[in-house]
Design a protein around this motif. Structure first.
Motif, PDB file in Angstrom:
ATOM      1  N   LEU A 795       0.829  -1.200   0.000  1.00 49.68           N
ATOM      2  CA  LEU A 795       0.000   0.000   0.000  1.00 49.68           C
ATOM      3  C   LEU A 795       0.870   1.260   0.000  1.00 49.68           C
ATOM      4  CD1 LEU A 795      -2.680   1.579   0.349  1.00 49.68           C
ATOM      5  CD2 LEU A 795      -2.404   1.269   2.821  1.00 49.68           C
ATOM      6  N   LEU A 796       1.863   1.312   0.895  1.00 56.90           N
ATOM      7  CA  LEU A 796       2.691   2.517   1.011  1.00 56.90           C
ATOM      8  C   LEU A 796       3.535   2.737  -0.241  1.00 56.90           C
ATOM      9  CD1 LEU A 796       3.889   2.144   4.722  1.00 56.90           C
ATOM     10  CD2 LEU A 796       1.858   3.299   3.832  1.00 56.90           C
ATOM     11  N   GLY A 797       3.895   1.667  -0.906  1.00 52.44           N
ATOM     12  CA  GLY A 797       4.704   1.787  -2.111  1.00 52.44           C
ATOM     13  C   GLY A 797       3.996   2.491  -3.246  1.00 52.44           C
ATOM     14  N   THR A 818       7.589  -6.767   1.770  1.00 53.53           N
ATOM     15  CA  THR A 818       7.939  -6.883   0.358  1.00 53.53           C
ATOM     16  C   THR A 818       7.712  -5.568  -0.361  1.00 53.53           C
ATOM     17  OG1 THR A 818       7.318  -9.229   0.353  1.00 53.53           O
ATOM     18  CG2 THR A 818       7.513  -8.126  -1.793  1.00 53.53           C
ATOM     19  N   CYS A 819       8.777  -5.020  -0.905  1.00 48.14           N
ATOM     20  CA  CYS A 819       8.697  -3.797  -1.718  1.00 48.14           C
ATOM     21  C   CYS A 819       8.575  -4.231  -3.173  1.00 48.14           C
ATOM     22  CB  CYS A 819       9.935  -2.939  -1.518  1.00 48.14           C
ATOM     23  SG  CYS A 819      10.217  -2.482   0.206  1.00 48.14           S
ATOM     24  N   SER A 820       7.390  -4.081  -3.707  1.00 40.99           N
ATOM     25  CA  SER A 820       7.087  -4.607  -5.037  1.00 40.99           C
ATOM     26  C   SER A 820       7.783  -3.796  -6.122  1.00 40.99           C
ATOM     27  CB  SER A 820       5.577  -4.601  -5.269  1.00 40.99           C
ATOM     28  OG  SER A 820       4.917  -5.326  -4.244  1.00 40.99           O
ATOM     29  N   ALA A 821       7.968  -4.417  -7.267  1.00 36.86           N
ATOM     30  CA  ALA A 821       8.610  -3.769  -8.409  1.00 36.86           C
ATOM     31  C   ALA A 821       7.866  -2.489  -8.772  1.00 36.86           C
ATOM     32  CB  ALA A 821       8.647  -4.728  -9.601  1.00 36.86           C
ATOM     33  N   GLY A 822       8.616  -1.394  -8.918  1.00 36.29           N
ATOM     34  CA  GLY A 822       8.024  -0.108  -9.258  1.00 36.29           C
ATOM     35  C   GLY A 822       7.511   0.670  -8.068  1.00 36.29           C
ATOM     36  N   GLY A 823       7.502   0.075  -6.884  1.00 31.65           N
ATOM     37  CA  GLY A 823       7.003   0.751  -5.697  1.00 31.65           C
ATOM     38  C   GLY A 823       8.007   1.736  -5.137  1.00 31.65           C
ATOM     39  N   PHE A 824       7.520   2.687  -4.350  1.00 28.19           N
ATOM     40  CA  PHE A 824       8.337   3.724  -3.702  1.00 28.19           C
ATOM     41  C   PHE A 824       9.235   4.461  -4.699  1.00 28.19           C
ATOM     42  CE2 PHE A 824       7.606   0.455  -0.411  1.00 28.19           C
ATOM     43  CZ  PHE A 824       7.010   1.235   0.565  1.00 28.19           C
ATOM     44  N   GLU A 847      13.185  -5.979  -8.032  1.00 27.73           N
ATOM     45  CA  GLU A 847      13.827  -5.144  -9.043  1.00 27.73           C
ATOM     46  C   GLU A 847      12.947  -3.938  -9.374  1.00 27.73           C
ATOM     47  OE1 GLU A 847      15.242  -7.044 -12.519  1.00 27.73           O
ATOM     48  OE2 GLU A 847      16.166  -8.721 -11.445  1.00 27.73           O
ATOM     49  N   GLU A 848      13.609  -2.773  -9.562  1.00 25.54           N
ATOM     50  CA  GLU A 848      12.967  -1.507  -9.901  1.00 25.54           C
ATOM     51  C   GLU A 848      12.111  -0.955  -8.767  1.00 25.54           C
ATOM     52  OE1 GLU A 848      10.897  -1.768 -13.576  1.00 25.54           O
ATOM     53  OE2 GLU A 848      12.650  -2.448 -14.703  1.00 25.54           O
ATOM     54  N   ALA A 849      12.248  -1.520  -7.568  1.00 23.50           N
ATOM     55  CA  ALA A 849      11.600  -0.930  -6.399  1.00 23.50           C
ATOM     56  C   ALA A 849      12.578   0.025  -5.733  1.00 23.50           C
ATOM     57  CB  ALA A 849      11.163  -2.007  -5.413  1.00 23.50           C
ATOM     58  N   MET A 850      12.045   1.049  -5.053  1.00 25.16           N
ATOM     59  CA  MET A 850      12.876   2.027  -4.336  1.00 25.16           C
ATOM     60  C   MET A 850      13.987   2.567  -5.235  1.00 25.16           C
ATOM     61  SD  MET A 850      13.143   0.496  -0.487  1.00 25.16           S
ATOM     62  CE  MET A 850      11.684   0.219   0.510  1.00 25.16           C
ATOM     63  N   ARG A 867      16.934  -8.923   1.337  1.00 23.36           N
ATOM     64  CA  ARG A 867      17.152  -9.474   0.002  1.00 23.36           C
ATOM     65  C   ARG A 867      16.872  -8.400  -1.046  1.00 23.36           C
ATOM     66  NH1 ARG A 867      13.942 -15.307   0.269  1.00 23.36           N
ATOM     67  NH2 ARG A 867      15.228 -16.273   1.918  1.00 23.36           N
ATOM     68  N   GLY A 868      17.723  -8.356  -2.038  1.00 30.08           N
ATOM     69  CA  GLY A 868      17.473  -7.454  -3.160  1.00 30.08           C
ATOM     70  C   GLY A 868      18.086  -6.081  -3.016  1.00 30.08           C
ATOM     71  N   LEU A 869      18.872  -5.841  -1.946  1.00 30.07           N
ATOM     72  CA  LEU A 869      19.496  -4.528  -1.804  1.00 30.07           C
ATOM     73  C   LEU A 869      20.426  -4.219  -2.962  1.00 30.07           C
ATOM     74  CD1 LEU A 869      20.424  -4.033   1.970  1.00 30.07           C
ATOM     75  CD2 LEU A 869      18.577  -2.981   0.673  1.00 30.07           C
ATOM     76  N   GLU A 870      21.005  -5.262  -3.549  1.00 25.35           N
ATOM     77  CA  GLU A 870      21.894  -5.040  -4.683  1.00 25.35           C
ATOM     78  C   GLU A 870      21.155  -4.446  -5.882  1.00 25.35           C
ATOM     79  OE1 GLU A 870      20.368  -9.300  -4.800  1.00 25.35           O
ATOM     80  OE2 GLU A 870      21.138  -7.893  -3.301  1.00 25.35           O
ATOM     81  N   ASN A 871      19.803  -4.519  -5.857  1.00 22.63           N
ATOM     82  CA  ASN A 871      19.015  -3.937  -6.951  1.00 22.63           C
ATOM     83  C   ASN A 871      18.873  -2.426  -6.829  1.00 22.63           C
ATOM     84  OD1 ASN A 871      18.494  -6.538  -7.987  1.00 22.63           O
ATOM     85  ND2 ASN A 871      16.717  -6.785  -6.622  1.00 22.63           N
ATOM     86  N   VAL A 872      19.163  -1.893  -5.630  1.00 24.72           N
ATOM     87  CA  VAL A 872      18.984  -0.461  -5.379  1.00 24.72           C
ATOM     88  C   VAL A 872      20.294   0.247  -5.719  1.00 24.72           C
ATOM     89  CG1 VAL A 872      18.243   1.279  -3.718  1.00 24.72           C
ATOM     90  CG2 VAL A 872      17.379  -1.066  -3.532  1.00 24.72           C
ATOM     91  N   ILE A 873      20.431   0.704  -6.953  1.00 22.14           N
ATOM     92  CA  ILE A 873      21.701   1.266  -7.414  1.00 22.14           C
ATOM     93  C   ILE A 873      21.956   2.662  -6.855  1.00 22.14           C
ATOM     94  CG2 ILE A 873      21.671  -0.094  -9.536  1.00 22.14           C
ATOM     95  CD1 ILE A 873      20.655   2.355 -10.997  1.00 22.14           C
ATOM     96  N   THR A 874      20.916   3.313  -6.315  1.00 23.33           N
ATOM     97  CA  THR A 874      21.079   4.669  -5.766  1.00 23.33           C
ATOM     98  C   THR A 874      21.496   4.668  -4.303  1.00 23.33           C
ATOM     99  OG1 THR A 874      18.713   4.738  -5.229  1.00 23.33           O
ATOM    100  CG2 THR A 874      19.387   5.653  -7.362  1.00 23.33           C
TER     101      THR A 874
END
Length: 921
Positions: A795-797, A818-824, A847-850, A867-874
């Protein structure tokens, strides 16, 4: 300067005098109104002249008025404004006397009308003198011609150009070789501990030092860091206090009470065994080497490196051990790259357009100095990207000397912004100015004029747009940012400060304590705005002689603990009140001055006072007469220690009130009378009847309340907050003895608050109705003790503008987040604090979240490695507080090879338990 703003304000005040006074005879008001209308008729052409002259200067760079004419004009404008204010106030005082007496006798009517006629006569005399000065300026230059509205300026209004500042504050690119050279010199035991970065003003010294200071590898190595902006008038105690504040994270120290030796001892003790980097910016005094640098650099108890920036190598004694890094000017390639960065264009956009023809001229104008490049880029970024528009600036108006680009940037400003910019010169050089403080002062000064009905216009919004424009043009530098990306503190860049502050003072726009140039000007009869940096007692006697009853603004920057603030402040107030019996002061800003004492009789005579700033003064007594000031709009007593009750009853124009939570029950507001309030921050409420009074304050934008938690769970509170539809920030604070986990908070109306941007909510929320509690346009959200029983992330995403998300103290009661793809999409900061679910919580970032996340903080949580922090390139920084070493090791493995700063810290046991507070912020 601010002549246009003052003339516009005088016209508006005169228009307010035109309706007939029903208590006067038919003939007298007619005579008075004719005089008022005559004054308006004389001022309107003057206003147009000033506007045309402003446009003329903006379009051609040439002005009819030299500094002497500007000084005379300002004097005359100020005198006219003072005469009108005196007239209005005397009329009001006489009317109040009549009302109190219960009858209006003929003699009193006669006296009131006599006051009006005499006052208007004096005003018209001042206006005639003003018009004569204008006519002399016109006839002295036969080439004068009226310039059309805007002078070729971009047609779109400056108010609509930019929506958010942070989107336009791009990171400045720094030469990689210079960065590497400075990094190498920080290697321990190979070089002296002091590095001096030397270069002319505007050469990029500060940018280079800042790049090093913020690097991830530098932050990893140096466990303590401090960035000090050295004041022009070097003060050892102030510099040591600043260092102590920045390296002292574990405890709060009132450094103002410590001597220089005590401060140095405390710093050395805190640095024991640590590695520390200290940057001293803009050093002009050699004393700093003896009193600050040498003791710290020569200590064997810790490893300290210092970077010092200066424009004058002669300030550094040759016997001092240091390495010098000299900065030259940029070459053409470097200059063009920086220019494109600041004008916010890509290389191919320029190459493939007619604008490329201007490249050679732009580079010649800037001369390789980053400061000039930044200014010109900021200026052209506000123009239409066309050859005609850019040519008008680059070819027709610019010269080749240093001052021209700075003068050009100022000339191009809309007239309504110029006084706002110049006013920043009243602050000490490179002292960080809270944006909140600056905005309120601009409004109190009258620089920001309402375009429509002043009752319906938010002056602070207009001042905020002025601020944005100056930031976009690179004429104001934002120093610190809030967690949501909004600006917190700022200052005028040093090169601009040196160029403009002395010019503004020379023509009498303001006066500062340590300058005497104004005193040498025979045209200056009085000080209008005054800033003192070390107390009124130290004012030159010649300058203090000019501080009299026409002073309109006083700003103090005196943090000396051992002084006599009551005597000094009283000296000033007596001076401006003498003879007339009241003062025209509209801004009294003592923020940060230690315990000033203001007497009732003197404060009560400041009948024009709009802004009273006493934040962080720790005063014990607030004068009771503050509550009766008829023009007061902003009262700031946050971080004070008021012990005696003060009733605020008659200050009916109040718009902004900042209270200290611990003593807010001593400042008693009659809430039923202040329906124009926009800010009420720190108010205590003890009953439902007090709470329900708030529903009448429908213009409130910022509200912080303290009260029993039961008040905020009642039906009446729901109905009250439902009516406050203009709220942007709401904070409800309660510290109950215990929390009832099965007692849900029902604030269903929150989802309908489309203007609410900051929300801090403590209390249990029903998971199946979570969406009813989340406004759609939030930028900052904090949930504490919410226990929704579901994963809130999906919801928050979906919140499109969310910048900051803080989930504190058992606001996560599920096994998976779970931070869904495209969220936040806009989230910058995520904090997870004090989560002790019976199973370890797993945070998964798809992927593509946050996609904008910069910072992640995890404190005292029972969690699995995310899990998935490596997807957050920023991602740039992770702070782990009171987390197991194995957790950190797992996070480091996940981000292996990434340039992410992972900071491990500990929190004192007293802070591990989240306080039970209910806040909607």
């Amino acid at each position: 300067m601010d002549a246009i703003a003052v003339v516009s304000l005088v016209i508006k005040k005169l228009q307010g005098l035109l309706p007939a006074d029903e208590n006067t005879t038919t003939n007298d008001p007619t005579v008075f109104q004719k005089q008022a209308q005559g004054a308006i008729d004389s001022l309107e052409p003057l206003k147009q002249f000033l506007k045309n002259e402003d446009d003329r200067e903006a379009s051609s760079g040439h002005s009819l008025m030299d500094d002497q004419v500007v000084t005379q004009l300002l004097r005359a404008v100020y005198s006219a404004d003072d005469a009108l204010n005196t007239l209005i106030l005397k009329k009001e005082l006489q009317e109040q006397t009549d009302i109190k007496s219960g009858t209006i006798r003929k003699s009193k009517r006669f006296m009131k009308n006599l006051i009006s006629r005499k006052g208007m006569g004096k005003l018209n005399k001042e206006i005639r003198r003003l018009v004569e000065i204008k006519e002399k300026a016109v006839t002295s230059d036969t080439s004068f011609s009226t310039v059309g509205n805007g002078g070729g300026r971009q047609s779109s209004s400056w108010q609509d150009r930019r929506a958010r500042i942070s989107d336009f504050c791009l990171e400045e690119e720094t030469d990689v070789d210079l960065v590497n050279e400075l990094l190498i010199r920080l290697v321990p035991y190979q070089f002296p501990k002091l590095i001096a970065v030397i270069g002319e003003g505007g050469s990029g010294k500060t940018t280079l030092a800042k790049t090093i200071y913020d690097r991830v590898d530098v932050r990893r190595y140096f466990t303590k860091r401090a960035w000090i902006q050295v004041p022009s008038l070097f003060n050892t105690r102030q510099v040591l206090g600043d260092i102590l504040q920045q390296i002292n994270e574990a405890e709060l120290v009132e450094e103002s009470t410590l001597s220089e030796d005590e401060l140095m001892w405390r710093i050395i003790k805190l640095l024991n065994g640590a590695r520390c980097l200290i940057v001293l910016e803009d050093v002009e005094a050699t004393q700093i080497l003896e009193t600050v640098l040498n003791p710290l650099c020569n200590s064997s108890q810790f490893d300290t490196r210092m970077i010092l920036t200066t424009s004058n190598a002669n300030k550094l004694p040759p016997q001092t051990g240091y390495l010098a890094l000299h900065l030259g000017r940029l070459n053409e390639e470097e200059s063009w790259k920086l220019f494109l960065n600041k004008v916010r264009m890509k290389e191919d956009e320029v190459v493939n357009s007619e604008l490329i023809s201007l490249k050679e001229k732009i580079l010649m104008m800037c001369g390789g100095l980053p400061a000039r490049i930044v200014l010109l880029g900021g200026l052209l970024s506000t123009k239409e990207r066309s050859n005609n528009e850019w040519s008008r600036v680059v070819l027709e108006r610019a010269g080749n000397n240093k001052g021209d680009i700075m003068a050009l940037s100022y000339q191009d400003l809309p007239s309504e912004i110029k006084p706002c910019f110049l006013y920043m010169g009243i602050f000490p050089k490179k002292v960080e100015i809270p944006v909140r403080r600056l905005i309120h002062l601009w409004v109190a000064e009258g620089f920001v004029m309402p375009l429509l009905d002043p009752e319906e216009t938010n002056h602070e919004d207009m001042a905020g747009r002025c601020f944005e424009e100056l930031v976009i043009r690179n004429m104001i530098q934002v120093i610190r940012w809030k967690s949501d990306g909004s600006p917190k503190t700022c200052y005028m860049p040093g090169v601009l400060y040196d160029f403009f502050s002395s010019k503004a003072e020379a023509v009498g726009f303001f006066n500062r304590q340590f300058h005497t140039s104004s005193n040498k000007n025979p045209e200056l009869a009085a000080v209008r705005r005054l800033a003192t940096y070390s107390g009124i007692k130290n004012l030159q006697s010649s300058l203090f002689a000019h501080v009299h009853q026409n002073l309109r603004s006083y700003v103090a920057y005196d943090t000396r603990i051992r002084c006599s603030p009551s005597i000094e402040t009283g000296m000033l107030l007596k001076k401006i009140i003498s003879n007339r019996g009241f003062g025209l002061l509209n801004s009294l800003d003592l923020e940060g001055v230690y315990k000033p004492k203001l007497s009732d009789d003197l404060v009560g005579k400041l009948l024009h006072l709009k802004y009273l700033g006493l934040r962080s003064t720790f005063i014990d007594i607030l004068p009771a007469t503050v509550g009766s000031l008829p023009c007061l709009e902003t009262l700031d007593v946050k971080h004070t220690n008021i012990k005696e009750a003060v009733h605020i009853v008659k200050a009916e124009k109040l718009r902004h009130v900042y209270l200290c939570v611990n003593s807010s029950n001593k400042v008693l507001l009659d809430l039923s009378s202040f329906t124009n309030l926009h800010t009420l921050w720190g108010q205590n409420v003890g009953s439902l009847s007090e709470l329900t009074l708030l529903e009448k304050l429908t213009r409130l934008r910022k509200l912080k309340l303290t009260g029993d938690i039961k008040l905020f769970r009642s039906k009446q509170s729901v109905e009250c907050f439902a009516k406050l539809t203009n709220l942007q920030s709401l904070k409800l604070r309660s510290i109950p003895k215990s929390i009832e986990y099965d007692s849900f908070i029902y604030l269903d109306s929150l989802a309908e608050h489309h203007k609410l941007q900051e929300l801090y909510l403590l209390g249990t929320l029903p998971g199946n109705r979570l969406s009813d509690y989340i406004p759609p346009n939030l930028r900052k959200l904090t949930l504490s003790m919410s226990r929704p029983g579901i994963d809130p992330m999906p919801l928050l995403g979906q919140l499109p503008h969310l910048n900051v998300l803080r989930l504190l103290s058992n606001s996560v009661m599920v096994e998976r987040l779970t931070c869904s793809a495209g969220g936040f999409p806009k989230l910058r900061l995520l904090k997870l604090w004090h989560h002790k679910y019976w199973k370890p919580v797993l945070l998964t970032v798809e992927e593509e979240a946050m996609s904008s996340l910069n910072e992640l903080e995890i404190r005292d949580c029972h969690m699995q490695p995310p899990r998935g922090l490596e997807n957050v390139i920023t991602l740039k920084e992770i702070t782990l507080t009171n987390m197991p070493d194995t957790f950190r090791e797992d996070v480091e493995k996940i981000l292996q090879g990434r340039n992410v700063y992972i900071k491990k810290s500990t929190c004192p046991s007293s802070l591990k338990v989240c306080p039970l507070v209910l806040c909607i912020s």
